[in-house]
Design an enzyme around this catalytic site. Sequence first.
Site, short mmCIF file in Angstrom:
data_model
loop_
_atom_site.label_atom_id
_atom_site.label_comp_id
_atom_site.label_asym_id
_atom_site.label_seq_id
_atom_site.Cartn_x
_atom_site.Cartn_y
_atom_site.Cartn_z
N HIS A 246 0.80 -1.23 0.00
CA HIS A 246 0.00 0.00 0.00
C HIS A 246 0.83 1.29 0.00
O HIS A 246 0.75 2.08 -0.93
CB HIS A 246 -0.91 0.03 1.25
CG HIS A 246 -1.76 -1.18 1.43
ND1 HIS A 246 -2.91 -1.42 0.70
CD2 HIS A 246 -1.63 -2.22 2.30
CE1 HIS A 246 -3.45 -2.56 1.11
NE2 HIS A 246 -2.71 -3.06 2.07
O1 RIB Z 1 -5.18 -0.45 4.67
C1 RIB Z 1 -3.79 -0.39 4.46
C2 RIB Z 1 -3.18 0.71 5.28
O2 RIB Z 1 -3.40 0.46 6.68
C3 RIB Z 1 -1.66 0.79 5.11
O3 RIB Z 1 -1.23 2.12 5.30
C4 RIB Z 1 -1.17 -0.07 6.24
O4 RIB Z 1 0.17 0.26 6.63
C5 RIB Z 1 -2.15 0.28 7.32
O5 RIB Z 1 -1.72 1.52 7.91
#
Ligand code: RIB
Length: 316
Positions: A246
């Site tokens: 992500h």
């Molecule tokens: O849903 C994914 C996000 O939530 C990413 O930033 C992960 O590190 C968590 O913070």
Amino acid sequence: MAERRKIIIDTDPGQDDAAAIMLALASPDEIEVVGITAVAGNVPLDWTSRNARVICELCGRTNIPVFAGAERPLLRQLVTAEHVHGRTGIDGPQPDLPDPTMPLQEKHAVDFIIDTLRGEPEGTITLCTLGALTNIATALQRAPDIAPRVRQLIMMGGGYFEGGNITPAAEFNIYVDPDAAKIVFASGIPIVMMPLDVTHRVLTLRRRVEKIRAIGTAPAIALAEMLDFFERFDVEKYGSDGGPLHDPTVIAYLIRPELFRGRDCNVEIETESALTVGMTVVDWWQVTKRPHNAHVMRFIDDEAFFELLTERVARL
Ligand code: RIB
Ligand code: CA
């Protein structure tokens, strides 16, 4: 080349946050990291404020000031994600990466955000958020004058066509603090949103992780081991080869924006319904007259993204 940016990274490390911080620190021609502010999220604040320093030290960048921020959301109880990220939040390396020697800054993260935005020329600071938006929302509540001073806010969060990952409707960063997200999306700050619709397209395929490991440096090996751990949850959950990486999409956008495609949309945050709280309601098809308050990304060149990440990590 993209315009060189001065950024604050607001983060809840998290293996994918670690990858994002490493990408930023490995890209001094495009990015100056003015400071890193930690927020509770994936794991509690004691861990996220530790982990941010661990990653800076792993990259040999002990000069980066790291600040601790909110230890819980504005109104709600903290929800964490040890089931994804492990006890430390950056599980994977064996043994665990060593405790940091660099100190945490005395100043609170929210004060750092306010002071930096007031102290730097208007329109020169970019906020890159990788966790819940609690620190940013608190800064806006305490100092509304900073909103027009923000160059841009690039955030990993939300989801629309891809739904949610912590509930069927909500993505984790928004779900942890939907009230903060509501404040940020109503602030007028120019937002670029990296939702699950983009991040589910950047999977840590085995061949990609092995290319990073093959770099052979301590930072690269540590990142590969973090990704080995991080992906196991998503492989079980999605049955996919690899997990969605992500957070580095936020940093990659500053370096190579042409890898991404999206559109200006209205985005509203659900904060009332028990069933859908934390949902980002994206008017992708422009069926309302609600004002556009975010540039919502949907597509990414995933191969080029991983080539960029791998090439930059090799520089550390
Ligand atoms: O849903 C994914 C996000 O939530 C990413 O930033 C992960 O590190 C968590 O913070
Ligand atoms: Ca994160």
